[in-house]
Write a protein that holds these residues in place. Structure first.
Motif, PDB file in Angstrom:
ATOM      1  N   LYS A  47       0.585  -3.080   4.147  1.00 51.70           N
ATOM      2  CA  LYS A  47      -0.603  -4.170   3.620  1.00 51.70           C
ATOM      3  C   LYS A  47      -0.532  -3.773   1.824  1.00 51.70           C
ATOM      4  CE  LYS A  47      -3.858  -3.491   7.647  1.00 51.70           C
ATOM      5  NZ  LYS A  47      -5.010  -3.267   8.043  1.00 51.70           N
ATOM      6  N   ASN A  48      -1.375  -4.823   1.649  1.00 51.96           N
ATOM      7  CA  ASN A  48      -1.700  -5.120   0.558  1.00 51.96           C
ATOM      8  C   ASN A  48      -2.425  -4.696  -0.592  1.00 51.96           C
ATOM      9  OD1 ASN A  48      -1.699  -6.688  -2.348  1.00 51.96           O
ATOM     10  ND2 ASN A  48      -2.897  -8.499  -1.694  1.00 51.96           N
TER      11      ASN A  48
ATOM     12  N   CYS B 236      -4.663  -0.328   0.301  1.00 49.57           N
ATOM     13  CA  CYS B 236      -4.935  -0.971   0.756  1.00 49.57           C
ATOM     14  C   CYS B 236      -6.580  -1.440   0.251  1.00 49.57           C
ATOM     15  CB  CYS B 236      -4.250  -1.585   1.864  1.00 49.57           C
ATOM     16  SG  CYS B 236      -4.348  -0.837   3.182  1.00 49.57           S
TER      17      CYS B 236
ATOM     18  N   CYS C 298       1.014  -0.940  -0.035  1.00 46.05           N
ATOM     19  CA  CYS C 298       0.389   0.143  -0.329  1.00 46.05           C
ATOM     20  C   CYS C 298       0.697   1.191   0.302  1.00 46.05           C
ATOM     21  CB  CYS C 298      -1.189   0.365   1.175  1.00 46.05           C
ATOM     22  SG  CYS C 298      -1.711   0.991   1.801  1.00 46.05           S
TER      23      CYS C 298
END
Length: 571
Positions: A24-25, A38, A17
């Motif tokens: 985070k993804n 994210c 992110c």
């Protein structure tokens, strides 16, 4: 924060992110801010009064950011607009100048994003469809080459067989004709002999008649001359010899060709090679992804790692000093050793710089491995010696293998034992040494005294202690337990299978490089087939070497290229 390129994004295991301090993804993307988000940061982005009107899409649907390019006319301005009439990018100040007055002016970023998407799509087609399909067509040609050689060999055998058959018939007819001359000669000679006898008898008769006439002429009684009548018999009739004649055969080279048969190419219009439609290619890729997802569901959820739903390319590196990558060894430090089919064994650092190069007798085998102590050990099958290279690059003789040629080697990360695949005069075995080089076990036959190996050219050990080998001569992966008892064999998923490199990972998976189908097969530790994690759809060809490093990445080498590609398949 600058936006990563498509290639960089594809190489990452997941995209981070773009919000500060968020790791985070980043599965979403703000087209206004040009940064990944994210799910939580996306929600906050949409709630904020400053950014609530920003367009947020899935990352794969993002608009690509326009590269910064300064205007030549106005060096303090960036080119952000596009003049349709002039077909050139311009800055905002250029757009109000008389040269572009009344022209259609568009947002350059929108045009760039559209063009980028088109070119990216074409690039993707090349990598995922055109290159693999072309390589498949080339493989078809290679198969045709093999087939035509086989066909022509059979033709030559047939022609020789036909010629031999014709020769036998010629010999038979010749023999019969010669025998007939003997019979004919015998019959004619018999006839002539009979005629000769007839004339011999007639001559005797004439001599008798001559004597009788002489007797009558000498007698005194002349009266008998008038009363006795003597008459000579006529010549006996015989026939003249009718001489046999020989009529030569009438034949030509074409007659012989007709008898033997001939090879020609049928007057048939050749069919075009079948090219798999792009839609079918996409369906096949989706099917592979589905199988990977299913294998993920079956994996142990208690494990820290599990199979990823897709395989991502991490990086590539070239290895100087080799022309192929048949076997790869990665040390804990990240130092890499690579060998090719010409006996070259090289060591490179993290930057790809050549550190050292050794010439060995190894070729198509996994003949080197890193030990727990940081040494590299490798086999020299011609000298029947295993050598050790210490971190200071000193090479010493470590183990002598007697009459056996050591062809593959693996150092156990479990206990430091050394497993060696060996070959001698049609026999093969696996020998275990302890880390000091003392022989402690030999594995050659199963419980039924059947030979387990023919040429174990790659060898590794699984987390449960199983010994896994790929045997190119019997085209099998052979797995025995640590006691040497046969557990299972793997013979591939298709009609053909050519196992090369074999390695295992921290989850007990067995990864097998299939050199004929150009795939990496993924098995569980009991031999169950899970999926194909790499195939020609990923652009690989002539697959040979593979190795899972200490970061759980898969290093893949190929034939006729010194490039090694690194993939992440665990998460």
């Amino acid at each position: 924060m600058s936006e990563p390129s498509d290639e960089q994004a594809a190489m990452q295991h997941y995209l981070v992110c773009g919000t500060e301090d968020c790791q985070k993804n980043g599965q979403f993307y703000c087209n206004a801010c040009h940064r990944p988000l994210c799910e939580q940061c996306r929600d906050e982005h949409q709630k904020s009064p400053k950014t609530k009107n920003h367009e947020i899409v899935l990352y794969r649907h993002r608009k690509h950011r326009l590269p910064v390019e300064l205007c030549q006319e106005h060096p303090t301005r960036n080119k952000e607009l596009f003049c349709r009439e002039c077909s050139i990018p311009i800055c905002s100040k250029c757009s109000i100048m008389k040269e572009h007055k009344g022209h259609d002016i568009d947002d350059l970023e929108e045009i760039y994003a559209d063009k980028y998407a088109v070119w990216q799509g074409e690039f993707s087609k090349i990598q995922k469809y055109f290159l693999p399909t072309t390589k498949d067509l080339k493989l078809d040609i290679e198969e045709d080459v093999t087939e035509i050689k086989k066909i022509m060999k059979s033709f030559r055998a047939s022609i020789k067989a036909e010629a031999e058959s014709l020769k036998n018939l010629v010999d038979e007819v010749t023999s019969e004709s010669i025998e007939k001359t003997h019979t004919m000669e015998k019959s004619l000679l018999k006839m002539l002999k009979s005629q000769e006898t007839t004339y011999d008898d007639y001559i005797a008769y004439l001599w008798k008649m001559s004597d009788e006439f002489q007797e009558y002429l000498s007698i005194t009684n002349q009266k008998l001359l008038f009363t006795k009548t003597l008459k000579i018999q006529p010549f006996p009739e015989t026939t003249k010899l009718v001489r046999p004649v020989f009529t030569a055969g009438q034949f030509s080279k074409n007659d012989i060709t007709k008898l033997l048969g001939k090879v020609n190419v049928p007057n048939t219009k050749p069919q075009k090679r079948k090219i798999q439609p792009m839609e079918a290619e996409s369906a096949q890729m989706k099917s592979t992804e589905k199988r990977l997802e299913q294998s993920t569901e079956k994996s142990d959820m208690k494990q820290t790692l599990s199979l990823s739903s897709s395989v991502t390319k991490v990086r590539e590196y070239s290895v100087p000093g080799v022309d192929s990558a048949f076997h790869v060894t990665v040390e804990k430090s990240g130092i890499v050793w690579v060998s090719d089919q010409s006996g070259n064994l090289v060591q490179i650092d993290l930057q790809g710089n050549l550190l050292q190069k050794i010439h060995t007798s190894g070729k198509y085998e996994g003949y080197h491995t890193a030990t727990q102590d940081g040494d590299l050990i490798y086999t020299d099958k011609d000298k029947k010696v295993i050598y050790k290279i210490t971190p200071d690059r000193k090479i010493t003789e470590f183990i002598k293998t007697g009459d056996w040629k050591p062809i593959s080697i693996h150092s156990s990360p479990i206990n430091g034992d050394i497993l060696v695949g060996m070959y001698k005069g049609g026999e093969a075995k696996v020998t275990r040494y302890n880390k000091a080089g003392k022989e402690i076990q030999n594995i050659q036959r199963d419980n039924q005294e059947q030979e387990l190996y023919k040429y174990p050219n790659y060898i590794t050990e699984n987390i449960n202690g199983d010994i896994c080998t790929s045997d190119i001569n019997i085209t099998k992966v052979m797995v025995v337990n640590k006691s040497g008892q046969h557990r299972f064999s793997h013979t591939g998923q298709g009609s053909k299978f050519s196992p090369y490199e074999i390695c295992t990972d921290v989850l007990g998976h067995i990864l097998v490089c299939d050199g004929i189908n150009n795939t990496v097969d993924l098995l569980d530790q009991d031999g169950g087939f899970l999926s194909v994690i790499l195939s020609p759809q990923q652009g690989i060809h002539s697959l040979r070497g593979g190795c899972v490093d200490y970061e759980n990445n898969l290093h893949v080498g190929q034939y006729r290229t010194n490039t090694v590609t690194v993939y992440k398949y665990l998460q």
